[in-house]
Enzyme design. Structure first.
Site, short mmCIF file in Angstrom:
data_model
loop_
_atom_site.label_atom_id
_atom_site.label_comp_id
_atom_site.label_asym_id
_atom_site.label_seq_id
_atom_site.Cartn_x
_atom_site.Cartn_y
_atom_site.Cartn_z
N PHE A 124 0.87 -1.19 0.00
CA PHE A 124 0.00 0.00 0.00
C PHE A 124 0.90 1.23 0.00
O PHE A 124 1.80 1.33 0.85
CB PHE A 124 -0.88 -0.04 1.25
CG PHE A 124 -1.75 1.16 1.48
CD1 PHE A 124 -2.98 1.27 0.83
CD2 PHE A 124 -1.37 2.18 2.34
CE1 PHE A 124 -3.81 2.37 1.05
CE2 PHE A 124 -2.20 3.28 2.57
CZ PHE A 124 -3.42 3.37 1.92
N LEU A 126 1.07 5.24 0.15
CA LEU A 126 0.49 6.56 0.40
C LEU A 126 1.59 7.57 0.74
O LEU A 126 1.70 8.61 0.11
CB LEU A 126 -0.55 6.47 1.54
CG LEU A 126 -1.15 7.79 2.04
CD1 LEU A 126 -1.99 8.45 0.94
CD2 LEU A 126 -2.05 7.55 3.26
N GLY A 245 -6.87 -0.53 8.90
CA GLY A 245 -5.46 -0.86 9.10
C GLY A 245 -5.01 -0.62 10.53
O GLY A 245 -4.22 -1.38 11.09
N GLU A 366 0.96 3.75 9.81
CA GLU A 366 -0.50 3.81 9.68
C GLU A 366 -1.12 4.89 10.58
O GLU A 366 -2.17 4.71 11.18
CB GLU A 366 -1.13 2.43 9.90
CG GLU A 366 -0.56 1.44 8.87
CD GLU A 366 -1.40 0.21 8.67
OE1 GLU A 366 -2.62 0.28 8.87
OE2 GLU A 366 -0.83 -0.81 8.27
#
Lengths: 386, 383
Positions: A124, A126, A245, A366
C-alpha cells in the site's frame, strides 16, 4: 446486550493461528530478525491457512471470517514474530480491504482473489519522502493519457511495507494538482511494471524481517481499468482503509506486548534474587500487574473497534483509540519487560530485546500517535458540542 | 466480544440514574462539597427510586438489575456528585449483603424499609484504626451473652457514619482463628452503645460523611447476626468483591465529569486568537483523557458482565479498579490543566473531580492490594 464472549468460530481462528505461530513462526523469529530475512515460507503457509485474507468473503478467495477473528489471529502471529504479522496486516487491511470495498467485480476477480488466497502479496503506497502524516500534500502524480486509456504515474512512495516482495500495490496518487485531499485517486498498480523501481531495503530498528522500500514511479502506465474507486476519491479510500489498518496494527502491538509480558512472567518465576524467585518481590509483581492490566485494556479497545467494523458502524475514533493505546502500551510493556529481565533483557539471547525494538514502529506507521490524538480529540470535542 | 449495548432493562436503570443525577445531585454538588453537607433528602429520594438496591430482588423493593446496570447507574450518579454516590454505593453493598447472607426474616426486616427511604443510608463497618488492607486482623469484639451479642471496639473511615439507619459491623467472635473468628452483625441506628465521632475533614467526597463508629457495650440480638458465627470475613470479602467494580465505575463517572468540564471550557475559552480547543496543547489532553476513559470503562463492563454471569472475575475486577481509579486522577488532573488558572475555581467541577478521584485509589482495596491480586492471578496462569 453487553457480551464479551468470543464465538466458537472466533476461538477456532485464534487457535488455528496460535498453533501455526507456535510451530512455524516462533522458532524462527529470532533468526529472521538477526538476518533481516523476509519470512517467505511462513507467508506462503499463512496464505494456505486463509490468514492473508481473513475477513475477505470466501467468494473472493478469503477465509470469510470477521474482523474480530482477524484481530485475534493477528495477535497470535505478532506474539511470535511482529515482522510476519505486519506482512499479514498490510495484505489483509491495506490491500484486500480496499479492493473488497472499492473494487469492481472484475478487479476483485483478478486481484483480490489471488491476494486473499495468498498467491499474491500486496503493498500500500500513500506516504512519500516529503509527506507522511500530511497525506494530502502528496506529490506522486497520475496523468490521464491523451487517448484516455491509461494513466502515466511519476513520483516516489516511501516506507512501503512488503514493497520488495509485493506483486501489486494499492497506490494513492494525485490526479488533480492543487486540490489537496480532493485531488487524489486510488489505483491498483501491478508489480513489476515497466518504469517502476523498487528501492533498496530500508535498514530498520525493528520488524527487521519485514521488507520495506521506496517505490519509484517513472512514467509507469496503469490502465484506466485499474483505477480503484472514482476519480478524486483516493483520499477517502486511503482514510477508510487506514481506519481498518489501524485495527490491524493495534492487534500487532497487542501481540508484541503479550509476548513481552508472558516472557517476563515466566522469567520472574525462574530468576532467583535474594534467595527467592523475583516473582515474589512486590517490585516485580507490581510491574507484572500493570503490564497485564494495560494489555487487557488495549485488547478490549482493539476488539471493540473490530466489533464496530463488523457491525458496519463508523469506527474512526475507536480505531484510533485502539491503535494509540495498544501501540503505546506495547512500548511501555516491552520497556518494563527489559527491566524485569535486567541485563538479560538488553542482550539478544533473550526475546524481549527484539520485542522492544519491534514495538516502536507501531507508534509511527499507519498514522502516528500524534495523528491518532488529532482524530480522537476532534471526535471528543464534536461529541460534547453536539 | 459481540456487543456492548446495554439491554433495555439496564438502559432503563441508567436513565433513572441519569435523571436522578441531573435533578437531585448536580444542582447542589458544588455547595454540598463546599459545606460538607450530606444530602439527606436526595439520599431518601434515591432510596425510593430503587437505587439503594440495584441488585436486590424486586420482592424487597430493589431493582434486580444486575452488575452491569449497577455500573451504569453509578457512573451516571458519580459524574454529578461522587460524594453522594459513595454513600449510595455503600448502602447498595449492605443491602446486597443482607440479601445474600441474611435469612428470609432478616431480609423482610431490613430491606423493604431501607429501599423505601426509611433510612438515608446504610454503613459498612470493617476497617479499624489499626487495620485497613489487612482486614483479617481487626480487633473489635462481639461477646455472646444469652440471646445477645455485646459489641466493643472502634471502626474507622465509616461512610455515612452517624447518618445511616443500619450498620453492617464485622467483629471478632473468637479471640483466635484469624479471619475465621469474625462474624457480621446488623446494628440499627439508635442502639445504645453505638455512636459516631465528629466527621472527618476530608480532601474530597465532602458530600459524604465519614466518621469513626465507636461500639461501647453495644448490645444486639443474636437474630441480628448475618450468616453463621465465623462467616463475617466471608460476608466482608463477598461484599467488597462487587464493591471494586462499583468504585471503578464511580471513578469513570468522576473522570467523565472532568473531561466534559475540560471540553466545554476549551470550546468557550480563547487562546492566541482562536478557541482553546483548536490548540494541540488542549487537544492532546482531551484525546488522552478520551482514550483512557474508554479503556477504563471497557475494563469495568467486562468485569461486570463476568460477575453477572457468575463467572470468576477477581482479576478483572481488580484490573478495573486499579486502572480506572488511577485513570480518574490523571484525567481530572489533565482537565485542570486545560482550564489553567480557572481549574482552581470551584465554579468549575474539575478541582472537585480531582479531589474526589483521589480516595478511589484507596478505599475498598488500595491500588496496592489490587496489584497484589492481579499479580497473583497472572503468576498462577503462567506458572
Amino acid at each position: 446486550m453487553v457480551d464479551f464472549d468470543l464465538t466458537q468460530e472466533q476461538i477456532m481462528v485464534r487457535d488455528l493461528a496460535r498453533a501455526f505461530a507456535l510451530k512455524d513462526v516462533a522458532p524462527h523469529a529470532h533468526a529472521w530478525d538477526e538476518q533481516s530475512r523476509f519470512p517467505v515460507e511462513a507467508v506462503k503457509k499463512m496464505g494456505e491457512l486463509g490468514l492473508m485474507g481473513v475477513a475477505v468473503p470466501s467468494e473472493w478467495g478469503g477465509a470469510g471470517f470477521d474482523t474480530v477473528s482477524y484481530v485475534l489471529a493477528m495477535e497470535e502471529i505478532a506474539a511470535a514474530c511482529a515482522s510476519t504479522a505486519v506482512t499479514m496486516s498490510v495484505n489483509n487491511s491495506l490491500v484486500c480491504d480496499p479492493l473488497l470495498k472499492f473494487g469492481t467485480d472484475a478487479q476483485k476477480a483478478e486481484w483480490l482473489t489471488p491476494l486473499a488466497e495468498g498467491r499474491k502479496l500486496g503493498c500500500f503506497a500513500l506516504s512519500e519522502p516529503a509527506s507522511g502524516s500530511d497525506a494530502g500534500a502528496a506529490q506522486c502524480f497520475a496523468e490521464l493519457s491523451a487517448d484516455g486509456s491509461h494513466y502515466i504515474v511519476n513520483g516516489t512512495k516511501n516506507w512501503i511495507t512488503n514493497g520488495p516482495d509485493a506483486d501489486v500495490c494499492v497506490l494513492i496518487a494525485v490526479t488533480e494538482r492543487g486540490q489537496g485531499n480532493r485531488g487524489m485517486t486510488a489505483f491498483i498498480s501491478p508489480m513489476p511494471s515497466e518504469g517502476l523501481t523498487v528501492g533498496a531495503h530500508e535498514k530498520k530498528l525493528g520488524i527487521k524481517a519485514s521488507s520495506t522500500s521506496q517505490l519509484v514511479y517513472s512514467n509507469v502506465k496503469i490502465p484506466v481499468s485499474l483505477r480503484l474507486g472514482a476519480v478524486g476519491d483516493g483520499f477517502k479510500v486511503a482514510m477508510t482503509t487506514l481506519d481498518g489498518g489501524r485495527i490491524g496494527i493495534a492487534a500487532q502491538a497487542l501481540g508484541i506486548a503479550r509476548a513481552a509480558y508472558e516472557a517476563s512472567v515466566r522469567y520472574s518465576q525462574e530468576r532467583m534474587a535474594f534467595g527467592a524467585p523475583i516473582s515474589q518481590l512486590q517490585a516485580i509483581q507490581f510491574k507484572l500487574a500493570d503490564m497485564a492490566t494495560r494489555l487487557d485494556a488495549a485488547r478490549l479497545l482493539t476488539l471493540r473497534a473490530a466489533m464496530l467494523k463488523d457491525q458496519k458502524v463508523r469506527h474512526s475514533k475507536e480505531s484510533a483509540m485502539a491503535k494509540l493505546f495498544a501501540s503505546e502500551a506495547a512500548m511501555w510493556i516491552t520497556t518494563q519487560a527489559i527491566q524485569v529481565f535486567g541485563g538479560n533483557g538488553y542482550v539478544k539471547d533473550f526475546p524481549v530485546e527484539r520485542h522492544f525494538r519491534d514495538a516502536k514502529i507501531c507508534e509511527i506507521y499507519e498514522g502516528t500517535s500524534e495523528i491518532q490524538r488529532l482524530v480522537i480529540a476532534a471526535s471528543a470535542l464534536k461529541e460534547v458540542s453536539a | 466480544m459481540r456487543d456492548l449495548q446495554p439491554q433495555a432493562a439496564q438502559a432503563q436503570v441508567q436513565e433513572l440514574a441519569r435523571a436522578a443525577a441531573q435533578d437531585l445531585l448536580a444542582p447542589s454538588a458544588t455547595a454540598n462539597d463546599r459545606d460538607e453537607r450530606f444530602p439527606e433528602d436526595a439520599m431518601r429520594h434515591l432510596a425510593r427510586s430503587g437505587l439503594f438496591g440495584i441488585n436486590v430482588p424486586k420482592a424487597y423493593g430493589g431493582l434486580e438489575a444486575g452488575v452491569v446496570a449497577y455500573a451504569l447507574a453509578v457512573r451516571e450518579l458519580a459524574s454529578a456528585c461522587a460524594g453522594t454516590t459513595v454513600g449510595l454505593m455503600v448502602t447498595n453493598m449492605v443491602a446486597e449483603a443482607i440479601t445474600r447472607f441474611g435469612d428470609e426474616s432478616q431480609r423482610q426486616r431490613w430491606l423493604p424499609g431501607l429501599l423505601s427511604g426509611a433510612h438515608a443510608a446504610a454503613s459498612f463497618c470493617l476497617s479499624e484504626p489499626g487495620s485497613g488492607s489487612d482486614a483479617a486482623s481487626l480487633r473489635a469484639t462481639a461477646r455472646r451473652e444469652g440471646n445477645d451479642y455485646v459489641l466493643d471496639g472502634t471502626k474507622a473511615w465509616i461512610t455515612s457514619g452517624g447518618r445511616a439507619g443500619l450498620y453492617l459491623v464485622m467483629a471478632r467472635t473468637s479471640p483466635d482463628g484469624g479471619s475465621r473468628g469474625i462474624s457480621a452483625f446488623i446494628v440499627e441506628a439508635g442502639t445504645p452503645g453505638l455512636s459516631a465521632t465528629k466527621p472527618e475533614d476530608k480532601l474530597g467526597m465532602r458530600a459524604s460523611v465519614t466518621t469513626q463508629i465507636v461500639l461501647d457495650g453495644c448490645r444486639v440480638p443474636a437474630a441480628n447476626r448475618l450468616g453463621d458465627e465465623g462467616d463475617g470475613f466471608k460476608v466482608a470479602m463477598g461484599s467488597l468483591d462487587g464493591g471494586r467494580i462499583g468504585v471503578a465505575a464511580q471513578a469513570c463517572g468522576i473522570a467523565a465529569a472532568a473531561q466534559r468540564c475540560a471540553i466545554e471550557f476549551a470550546q468557550g475559552a480563547r487562546a492566541d486568537g482562536s478557541a482553546l480547543s483548536e490548540q494541540q496543547s488542549a487537544q492532546w489532553l482531551v484525546a488522552d483523557n478520551a482514550v483512557e476513559l474508554d479503556a477504563g470503562w471497557l475494563l469495568v463492563l467486562r468485569a461486570a458482565a463476568l460477575k453477572d454471569k457468575g463467572a470468576p472475575h477477581s482479576r478483572e475486577a481488580a484490573m478495573a479498579k486499579v486502572f480506572c481509579t488511577e485513570m480518574a486522577s490523571e484525567v481530572a488532573s489533565r482537565a485542570l490543566q486545560v482550564l489553567g488558572e480557572a481549574g482552581e475555581d470551584s465554579r468549575y467541577s474539575a478541582e472537585r473531580n480531582l479531589r474526589d478521584a483521589r480516595v478511589t485509589r484507596i478505599y475498598e482495596g488500595t491500588s496496592e492490594v489490587q496489584r497484589i491480586v492481579i499479580a497473583r492471578e497472572c503468576l498462577k496462569a503462567l506458572s
